[in-house]
Design an enzyme around this catalytic site. Structure first.
Site, PDB file in Angstrom:
ATOM      1  N   LYS A  10       0.821  -1.220   0.000  1.00  0.00           N
ATOM      2  CA  LYS A  10       0.000   0.000   0.000  1.00  0.00           C
ATOM      3  C   LYS A  10       0.861   1.279   0.000  1.00  0.00           C
ATOM      4  O   LYS A  10       2.067   1.225   0.284  1.00  0.00           O
ATOM      5  CB  LYS A  10      -0.923  -0.028   1.214  1.00  0.00           C
ATOM      6  CG  LYS A  10      -1.971  -1.149   1.172  1.00  0.00           C
ATOM      7  CD  LYS A  10      -2.925  -1.041   2.368  1.00  0.00           C
ATOM      8  CE  LYS A  10      -4.009  -2.091   2.341  1.00  0.00           C
ATOM      9  NZ  LYS A  10      -4.968  -1.908   3.467  1.00  0.00           N
ATOM     10  N   TYR A  50     -12.285  -1.650  -3.592  1.00  0.00           N
ATOM     11  CA  TYR A  50     -12.810  -1.778  -2.229  1.00  0.00           C
ATOM     12  C   TYR A  50     -14.338  -1.656  -2.190  1.00  0.00           C
ATOM     13  O   TYR A  50     -14.887  -1.315  -1.136  1.00  0.00           O
ATOM     14  CB  TYR A  50     -12.165  -0.733  -1.322  1.00  0.00           C
ATOM     15  CG  TYR A  50     -10.798  -1.142  -0.813  1.00  0.00           C
ATOM     16  CD1 TYR A  50     -10.634  -2.283  -0.022  1.00  0.00           C
ATOM     17  CD2 TYR A  50      -9.664  -0.377  -1.082  1.00  0.00           C
ATOM     18  CE1 TYR A  50      -9.394  -2.664   0.464  1.00  0.00           C
ATOM     19  CE2 TYR A  50      -8.409  -0.748  -0.594  1.00  0.00           C
ATOM     20  CZ  TYR A  50      -8.292  -1.891   0.172  1.00  0.00           C
ATOM     21  OH  TYR A  50      -7.056  -2.264   0.674  1.00  0.00           O
ATOM     22  N   ASN A 113      -1.875   0.314   6.866  1.00  0.00           N
ATOM     23  CA  ASN A 113      -1.374  -0.960   7.400  1.00  0.00           C
ATOM     24  C   ASN A 113      -0.529  -1.753   6.401  1.00  0.00           C
ATOM     25  O   ASN A 113      -0.432  -2.976   6.492  1.00  0.00           O
ATOM     26  CB  ASN A 113      -2.546  -1.782   7.966  1.00  0.00           C
ATOM     27  CG  ASN A 113      -3.616  -2.042   6.924  1.00  0.00           C
ATOM     28  OD1 ASN A 113      -3.448  -1.695   5.760  1.00  0.00           O
ATOM     29  ND2 ASN A 113      -4.706  -2.669   7.334  1.00  0.00           N
ATOM     30  N   HIS A 116      -2.192  -5.495   1.645  1.00  0.00           N
ATOM     31  CA  HIS A 116      -3.519  -6.099   1.458  1.00  0.00           C
ATOM     32  C   HIS A 116      -3.324  -7.556   1.056  1.00  0.00           C
ATOM     33  O   HIS A 116      -2.330  -7.888   0.404  1.00  0.00           O
ATOM     34  CB  HIS A 116      -4.265  -5.373   0.327  1.00  0.00           C
ATOM     35  CG  HIS A 116      -5.466  -6.119  -0.171  1.00  0.00           C
ATOM     36  ND1 HIS A 116      -6.703  -6.004   0.423  1.00  0.00           N
ATOM     37  CD2 HIS A 116      -5.600  -7.037  -1.176  1.00  0.00           C
ATOM     38  CE1 HIS A 116      -7.551  -6.816  -0.206  1.00  0.00           C
ATOM     39  NE2 HIS A 116      -6.911  -7.441  -1.173  1.00  0.00           N
ATOM     40  N   GLU A 127      -9.743 -10.355  -7.534  1.00  0.00           N
ATOM     41  CA  GLU A 127      -8.668  -9.369  -7.350  1.00  0.00           C
ATOM     42  C   GLU A 127      -7.501  -9.627  -8.299  1.00  0.00           C
ATOM     43  O   GLU A 127      -6.863  -8.680  -8.769  1.00  0.00           O
ATOM     44  CB  GLU A 127      -8.217  -9.375  -5.886  1.00  0.00           C
ATOM     45  CG  GLU A 127      -9.309  -8.828  -4.965  1.00  0.00           C
ATOM     46  CD  GLU A 127      -8.949  -8.857  -3.491  1.00  0.00           C
ATOM     47  OE1 GLU A 127      -9.788  -8.426  -2.676  1.00  0.00           O
ATOM     48  OE2 GLU A 127      -7.835  -9.301  -3.133  1.00  0.00           O
TER      49      GLU A 127
END
Ligand code: IDP
Ligand code: MG
Length: 132
Positions: A10, A50, A113, A116, A127
């Protein structure tokens, strides 16, 4: 049987130049990298990626975060890849993630964080098709 999953590094992690360390940890954990690319999400892409979270109160700030810098999409393969990569990643909140997990080592907050990972075979398939 070998299984595939989709990992993302990310924008918080690419901003800190953690991608090398994260990829090294992934390889040392026994995953094979089958495809990889760096890209910058636009708003529509982040919203589509998302979409399952569109009703959540964290959706807008999540989209803003995910469009704030480059991400690296990685197609991983291994026996039991989906579950094993979720375990390597650790819990969503880095403060609650187990020692040695990617989120514990490289994440900052529940939003920022670092990584993913797909959470089910159905979502892994979707995905992977999103990027590759
Ligand atoms: P996961 O990434 O561990 O599967 P999800 O619940 O699917 O967690 O949430 C997707 C992403 O949305 C998280 O990785 C995190 O970046 C962000 N997020 C989830 N819950 C929160 C929250 O309570 N506050 C802020 N951001 C959140
Ligand atoms: Mg999730």
């Amino acid at each position: 049987m070998k299984e595939q999953t989709l990992a993302l590094i990310k924008p918080d992690a690419t901003a800190k130049r953690y991608e090398g360390k994260i990829i090294d940890d992934i390889l040392k954990a026994g995953f094979e990298i089958k495809a990889m690319k760096m890209l910058h999400f636009d708003k529509a892409e982040a919203e589509r990626f998302y979409a399952v979270h569109k009703e959540k109160d964290f959706f807008r700030p999540l989209v803003a975060f995910m469009t704030g810098g480059p991400v690296i999409a990685i197609l991983l393969e291994k026996e039991n890849a989906i579950e094993d990569y979720r375990r390597l990643m650790g819990r969503t909140d880095p403060g609650k993630a187990a020692a040695g997990t990617l989120r514990k080592k490289y994440g900052e907050t529940t939003r920022r964080n670092a990584v993913h990972g797909s959470d089910s075979p159905e979502n892994a398939k979707k995905e992977i098709a999103f990027f590759f």
